[in-house]
Design a protein around this motif. Structure first.
Motif, PDB file in Angstrom:
ATOM      1  N   MET A 120      15.629 -18.557   5.538  1.00 24.31           N
ATOM      2  CA  MET A 120      15.286 -19.599   6.514  1.00 24.31           C
ATOM      3  C   MET A 120      16.575 -20.167   7.089  1.00 24.31           C
ATOM      4  O   MET A 120      17.401 -20.720   6.381  1.00 24.31           O
ATOM      5  CB  MET A 120      14.479 -20.686   5.827  1.00 24.31           C
ATOM      6  N   SER A 121      16.792 -20.001   8.390  1.00 22.56           N
ATOM      7  CA  SER A 121      18.055 -20.378   9.017  1.00 22.56           C
ATOM      8  C   SER A 121      17.845 -21.557   9.953  1.00 22.56           C
ATOM      9  O   SER A 121      17.136 -21.433  10.954  1.00 22.56           O
ATOM     10  CB  SER A 121      18.623 -19.187   9.788  1.00 22.56           C
ATOM     11  N   PRO A 122      18.464 -22.721   9.665  1.00 20.59           N
ATOM     12  CA  PRO A 122      18.282 -23.876  10.529  1.00 20.59           C
ATOM     13  C   PRO A 122      18.820 -23.629  11.936  1.00 20.59           C
ATOM     14  O   PRO A 122      19.820 -22.948  12.128  1.00 20.59           O
ATOM     15  CB  PRO A 122      19.084 -24.978   9.826  1.00 20.59           C
ATOM     16  N   THR A 123      18.146 -24.187  12.936  1.00 23.67           N
ATOM     17  CA  THR A 123      18.601 -24.145  14.319  1.00 23.67           C
ATOM     18  C   THR A 123      18.591 -25.572  14.846  1.00 23.67           C
ATOM     19  O   THR A 123      18.332 -26.520  14.122  1.00 23.67           O
ATOM     20  CB  THR A 123      17.659 -23.273  15.175  1.00 23.67           C
ATOM     21  N   ASP A 124      18.853 -25.722  16.145  1.00 21.80           N
ATOM     22  CA  ASP A 124      18.815 -27.046  16.765  1.00 21.80           C
ATOM     23  C   ASP A 124      17.488 -27.298  17.471  1.00 21.80           C
ATOM     24  O   ASP A 124      17.386 -28.213  18.285  1.00 21.80           O
ATOM     25  CB  ASP A 124      19.963 -27.176  17.776  1.00 21.80           C
ATOM     26  N   ASP A 125      16.490 -26.508  17.185  1.00 24.97           N
ATOM     27  CA  ASP A 125      15.208 -26.573  17.887  1.00 24.97           C
ATOM     28  C   ASP A 125      14.327 -27.661  17.279  1.00 24.97           C
ATOM     29  O   ASP A 125      13.391 -27.388  16.529  1.00 24.97           O
ATOM     30  CB  ASP A 125      14.520 -25.205  17.798  1.00 24.97           C
ATOM     31  N   VAL A 126      14.639 -28.920  17.617  1.00 25.92           N
ATOM     32  CA  VAL A 126      13.969 -30.078  17.011  1.00 25.92           C
ATOM     33  C   VAL A 126      13.575 -31.052  18.100  1.00 25.92           C
ATOM     34  O   VAL A 126      14.323 -31.287  19.055  1.00 25.92           O
ATOM     35  CB  VAL A 126      14.907 -30.780  16.006  1.00 25.92           C
ATOM     36  N   VAL A 127      12.391 -31.644  17.945  1.00 25.25           N
ATOM     37  CA  VAL A 127      11.974 -32.758  18.812  1.00 25.25           C
ATOM     38  C   VAL A 127      11.729 -33.971  17.931  1.00 25.25           C
ATOM     39  O   VAL A 127      11.402 -33.835  16.753  1.00 25.25           O
ATOM     40  CB  VAL A 127      10.695 -32.402  19.605  1.00 25.25           C
ATOM     41  N   TRP A 128      11.905 -35.178  18.487  1.00 25.32           N
ATOM     42  CA  TRP A 128      11.679 -36.372  17.693  1.00 25.32           C
ATOM     43  C   TRP A 128      11.099 -37.478  18.574  1.00 25.32           C
ATOM     44  O   TRP A 128      11.204 -37.447  19.791  1.00 25.32           O
ATOM     45  CB  TRP A 128      12.961 -36.849  17.005  1.00 25.32           C
ATOM     46  N   ARG A 129      10.486 -38.447  17.905  1.00 22.57           N
ATOM     47  CA  ARG A 129       9.925 -39.601  18.589  1.00 22.57           C
ATOM     48  C   ARG A 129       9.904 -40.764  17.603  1.00 22.57           C
ATOM     49  O   ARG A 129       9.896 -40.563  16.390  1.00 22.57           O
ATOM     50  CB  ARG A 129       8.509 -39.309  19.081  1.00 22.57           C
ATOM     51  N   ASP A 130       9.891 -41.969  18.116  1.00 26.29           N
ATOM     52  CA  ASP A 130       9.715 -43.173  17.306  1.00 26.29           C
ATOM     53  C   ASP A 130       8.283 -43.667  17.455  1.00 26.29           C
ATOM     54  O   ASP A 130       7.738 -43.681  18.567  1.00 26.29           O
ATOM     55  CB  ASP A 130      10.675 -44.280  17.749  1.00 26.29           C
ATOM     56  N   GLU A 131       7.687 -44.074  16.350  1.00 26.90           N
ATOM     57  CA  GLU A 131       6.335 -44.625  16.408  1.00 26.90           C
ATOM     58  C   GLU A 131       6.155 -45.648  15.290  1.00 26.90           C
ATOM     59  O   GLU A 131       6.804 -45.558  14.245  1.00 26.90           O
ATOM     60  CB  GLU A 131       5.284 -43.533  16.307  1.00 26.90           C
ATOM     61  N   PRO A 132       5.294 -46.649  15.503  1.00 31.01           N
ATOM     62  CA  PRO A 132       5.050 -47.631  14.439  1.00 31.01           C
ATOM     63  C   PRO A 132       4.296 -46.986  13.292  1.00 31.01           C
ATOM     64  O   PRO A 132       3.382 -46.179  13.499  1.00 31.01           O
ATOM     65  CB  PRO A 132       4.200 -48.694  15.134  1.00 31.01           C
ATOM     66  N   TRP A 133       4.703 -47.337  12.074  1.00 30.89           N
ATOM     67  CA  TRP A 133       3.979 -46.789  10.924  1.00 30.89           C
ATOM     68  C   TRP A 133       3.380 -47.897  10.055  1.00 30.89           C
ATOM     69  O   TRP A 133       2.404 -47.682   9.342  1.00 30.89           O
ATOM     70  CB  TRP A 133       4.888 -45.865  10.098  1.00 30.89           C
ATOM     71  N   GLN A 134       3.965 -49.094  10.105  1.00 36.46           N
ATOM     72  CA  GLN A 134       3.425 -50.217   9.335  1.00 36.46           C
ATOM     73  C   GLN A 134       3.802 -51.505  10.055  1.00 36.46           C
ATOM     74  O   GLN A 134       4.968 -51.901  10.034  1.00 36.46           O
ATOM     75  CB  GLN A 134       3.984 -50.231   7.907  1.00 36.46           C
ATOM     76  N   GLY A 135       2.814 -52.151  10.698  1.00 38.74           N
ATOM     77  CA  GLY A 135       3.122 -53.355  11.455  1.00 38.74           C
ATOM     78  C   GLY A 135       4.156 -53.066  12.526  1.00 38.74           C
ATOM     79  O   GLY A 135       3.986 -52.150  13.340  1.00 38.74           O
ATOM     80  N   GLU A 136       5.253 -53.824  12.499  1.00 41.47           N
ATOM     81  CA  GLU A 136       6.313 -53.622  13.481  1.00 41.47           C
ATOM     82  C   GLU A 136       7.362 -52.617  13.017  1.00 41.47           C
ATOM     83  O   GLU A 136       8.307 -52.318  13.758  1.00 41.47           O
ATOM     84  CB  GLU A 136       6.986 -54.959  13.798  1.00 41.47           C
ATOM     85  N   LEU A 137       7.222 -52.097  11.815  1.00 40.36           N
ATOM     86  CA  LEU A 137       8.178 -51.123  11.299  1.00 40.36           C
ATOM     87  C   LEU A 137       7.987 -49.778  11.990  1.00 40.36           C
ATOM     88  O   LEU A 137       6.855 -49.309  12.170  1.00 40.36           O
ATOM     89  CB  LEU A 137       8.014 -50.952   9.789  1.00 40.36           C
ATOM     90  N   LEU A 138       9.099 -49.151  12.363  1.00 41.66           N
ATOM     91  CA  LEU A 138       9.059 -47.878  13.064  1.00 41.66           C
ATOM     92  C   LEU A 138       9.448 -46.725  12.151  1.00 41.66           C
ATOM     93  O   LEU A 138      10.176 -46.900  11.163  1.00 41.66           O
ATOM     94  CB  LEU A 138      10.009 -47.899  14.261  1.00 41.66           C
ATOM     95  N   ALA A 139       8.973 -45.552  12.505  1.00 39.41           N
ATOM     96  CA  ALA A 139       9.399 -44.311  11.871  1.00 39.41           C
ATOM     97  C   ALA A 139       9.925 -43.388  12.955  1.00 39.41           C
ATOM     98  O   ALA A 139       9.328 -43.306  14.049  1.00 39.41           O
ATOM     99  CB  ALA A 139       8.250 -43.643  11.130  1.00 39.41           C
ATOM    100  N   ARG A 140      11.019 -42.715  12.691  1.00 42.53           N
ATOM    101  CA  ARG A 140      11.480 -41.651  13.578  1.00 42.53           C
ATOM    102  C   ARG A 140      10.955 -40.340  13.000  1.00 42.53           C
ATOM    103  O   ARG A 140      11.331 -39.949  11.886  1.00 42.53           O
ATOM    104  CB  ARG A 140      13.001 -41.634  13.696  1.00 42.53           C
ATOM    105  N   VAL A 141      10.085 -39.692  13.742  1.00 40.19           N
ATOM    106  CA  VAL A 141       9.441 -38.467  13.290  1.00 40.19           C
ATOM    107  C   VAL A 141      10.123 -37.277  13.952  1.00 40.19           C
ATOM    108  O   VAL A 141      10.109 -37.153  15.186  1.00 40.19           O
ATOM    109  CB  VAL A 141       7.937 -38.476  13.611  1.00 40.19           C
ATOM    110  N   TYR A 142      10.736 -36.425  13.126  1.00 35.89           N
ATOM    111  CA  TYR A 142      11.379 -35.202  13.597  1.00 35.89           C
ATOM    112  C   TYR A 142      10.443 -34.030  13.314  1.00 35.89           C
ATOM    113  O   TYR A 142       9.933 -33.901  12.199  1.00 35.89           O
ATOM    114  CB  TYR A 142      12.689 -34.950  12.848  1.00 35.89           C
TER     115      TYR A 142
END
Length: 270
Positions: free
Chosen positions: A1-23
């Protein structure tokens, strides 16, 4: 398994006003996920701290959920541990949308985030694997150590601010009793660990923030309790080295992907 730069991400709320960055990987998904807990001495930084290795993990086929949580700026222990456990639950609840297997959600964290990931995984939530990078696994020992270093000159190239570590520890834990109760090795030795997932620890060979004896003590306690723990030491490296882009940091990130794959990915998935 060879890592590449092929990644997308977004920020979204996960608990109240706390955010998660989802990659998420754009292709080559493993179906597994990792909740990431950032460092910052229990009182600083946010979900973006650790971006370099979160991207690498996502490029390796994993969904990464890097969370904000209640730390010493707004709350006291065990608020952050509770949030880490809830974040695992949140990730599992969104398994269909994230296209993951809810039984394959691991934890990883750097520095104080590594401590929180371990604490949550032993006492709050059952996960299949925990990776903790240069973690201060005994907050009381680290607090007393930092106090002993107040006013002592810091060698060039080191990331160490004793006064900031003391203040941040007091902000999150409040007192030494809470710090002592949060020691991962003490939790294990007291029989308070509900779960014993496989653990991978990473130690920087020249870490001025986390004395080597602290990690050794946890390895001994965990092994004696029947847990499985692996330790990788990166000689000559300082605290937080994995955030960089030099050879050792790149080697660490590659090893991280390999460790996650070995723990979470069946041969047919890879």
């Amino acid at each position: 398994m060879s890592p590449t730069d092929d990644v997308v991400w977004r920020d979204e709320p996960w608990q109240g006003e706390l955010l998660a960055r989802v990659y998420e990987p754009s292709a080559g998904r493993t179906g597994a996920a990792v909740v990431h807990v950032h460092g910052g001495a229990w009182a600083h930084m946010d979900r973006t701290h650790g971006d370099a290795y979160c991207r690498t993990v996502a490029a390796g086929g994993f969904v990464v959920v890097s969370i904000d949580f209640r730390d010493g700026r707004v709350a006291r222990h065990p608020a952050a541990v509770d949030d880490v456990a809830r974040a695992v639950g949140w990730t599992r609840q969104h398994a269909v949308r994230l296209r993951i297997d809810p039984t394959r959600v691991a934890l990883m964290g750097s520095s104080s985030g590594g401590h929180l990931a371990l604490h949550a995984a032993l006492t709050h939530v059952d996960v299949p694997f925990v990776a903790a990078f240069w973690p201060p696994v005994d907050p009381l020992a680290r607090y007393r150590y930092a106090r002993s270093r107040l006013g002592v000159p810091v060698p060039d190239g080191q990331r160490f601010h004793a006064d900031a570590l003391v203040a941040a520890s007091e902000a999150y834990f409040g007192d030494e009793a809470a710090m002592g109760g949060a020691s991962v090795a003490a939790i294990v030795r007291a029989g308070q660990a509900r779960y014993r997932p496989p653990v991978w620890l990473v130690r920087a060979g020249e870490d001025l923030n986390v004395p080597a004896s602290m990690i050794d003590d946890l390895v001994a306690a965990y092994t004696d309790a029947g847990g499985t723990v692996a330790l990788s030491e990166y000689a000559g490296e300082v605290h937080g080295f994995g955030h960089g882009d030099h050879a050792a940091a790149r080697r660490f990130r590659a090893e991280l992907v390999d460790r996650l794959a070995a723990a979470l990915v069946a041969p047919a998935d890879g």
